[in-house]
Design an enzyme around this catalytic site. Structure first.
Site, short mmCIF file in Angstrom:
data_model
loop_
_atom_site.label_atom_id
_atom_site.label_comp_id
_atom_site.label_asym_id
_atom_site.label_seq_id
_atom_site.Cartn_x
_atom_site.Cartn_y
_atom_site.Cartn_z
CG ASP A 103 -2.65 1.43 -3.40
OD1 ASP A 103 -3.85 1.61 -3.12
OD2 ASP A 103 -1.78 2.30 -3.24
CB THR A 161 -0.91 0.06 1.25
OG1 THR A 161 -0.07 0.19 2.40
CG2 THR A 161 -1.75 -1.20 1.39
CB CYS A 162 -0.20 4.76 -0.31
SG CYS A 162 0.44 6.44 -0.16
N PRO A 163 2.97 4.35 0.85
CG PRO A 163 4.93 5.50 1.50
CD PRO A 163 3.81 4.64 2.04
CG LEU A 164 5.47 0.31 1.31
CD1 LEU A 164 5.15 -1.01 2.00
CD2 LEU A 164 6.90 0.72 1.64
#
Lengths: 156, 74
Positions: free
Chosen positions: B39, B12-15
């Site tokens: 995502d 998920t954000c920011p990965l």
């Protein structure tokens, strides 16, 4: 002033949930080639501890989703904070959200500047040995210098 | 065929963006990176990432909950 864009963040919160926004924005901005500084002050210093032990309390936060609705008096019982913390950690892991420790590491790897507020370090009797290495210690004036050149400044 | 593939599924954000940035670093200019993500926010984020970094989003598509992107390093 360099051509590189920059962002300066003040991070005042030290709970498991509020540790995230500054680190998510900082790592993302670094990926967009921003120069980033985070000025950790008051409870935000918890995020700089070597032994991260960030917690969460359901008390005083009616917006926190709970599996069952609990009366406030029950939320104040011993062990409830621990339970809420464990539940949130499990939820974060299950949804594939990075841990605070991982995001902090990624921020350091991408040269995000961590600045610990010297006044609050002294106020809470933190020793530098309790906080992670590679951080700077400074006061409000240092933040103002970073912020006055910044394209984006945020207070969290 | 892309020069490199990145599996960002389940992240998920920011990965996904951070991993993509890292992967792009190891590519030469003109080379391409293929990304798979789950995502839903990544659709807007990868377009925005390319806008801000000057890389080119060659393609973006979605099929049964998986999002496919191809980015060219500029």
């Amino acid at each position: 002033m360099s051509e590189q864009k920059s962002m300066a963040i003040i991070a005042t919160q030290g709970t498991l949930d509020w540790a995230y926004p500054p680190l998510i924005l900082a790592t993302t901005a670094a990926a967009l080639d921003y120069e980033v500084s985070i000025f950790y002050t008051f409870y935000g210093l918890q995020v700089l501890r070597k032994n991260l032990d960030l917690r969460l309390s359901p008390l005083g936060n009616p917006a926190m989703p709970m599996p069952v609705s609990l009366p406030v008096l029950v939320q104040s019982l011993p062990g409830m904070e621990k339970m809420a913390t464990i539940m949130m950690r499990n939820k974060l892991a299950k949804k594939g959200v990075a841990s605070v420790a991982d995001l902090r590491e990624m921020a350091l790897e991408s040269d995000v500047r961590f600045i610990a507020c010297q006044m609050t370090v002294d106020l809470f009797d933190f020793k530098q040995s309790q906080l992670i290495d590679d951080i700077e210690y400074a006061g409000a004036t240092a933040f103002m210098e970073a912020a006055s050149d910044a394209d984006i400044t945020l207070y969290t | 065929m892309a020069n490199m593939t990145l599996d960002a599924k389940g992240l998920t954000c920011p990965l996904p963006i951070l991993r993509a940035k890292k992967a792009l670093k190891s590519l030469n200019i003109g080379e391409t990176l293929a990304i798979e993500a789950t995502d839903p926010g990544s659709a807007k984020d990868f377009a925005s990432f390319c806008n801000q970094t000057g890389n080119t989003l060659l393609s973006a598509s979605e099929s049964v909950g998986t999002y496919f992107y191809e980015i060219q390093k500029n």
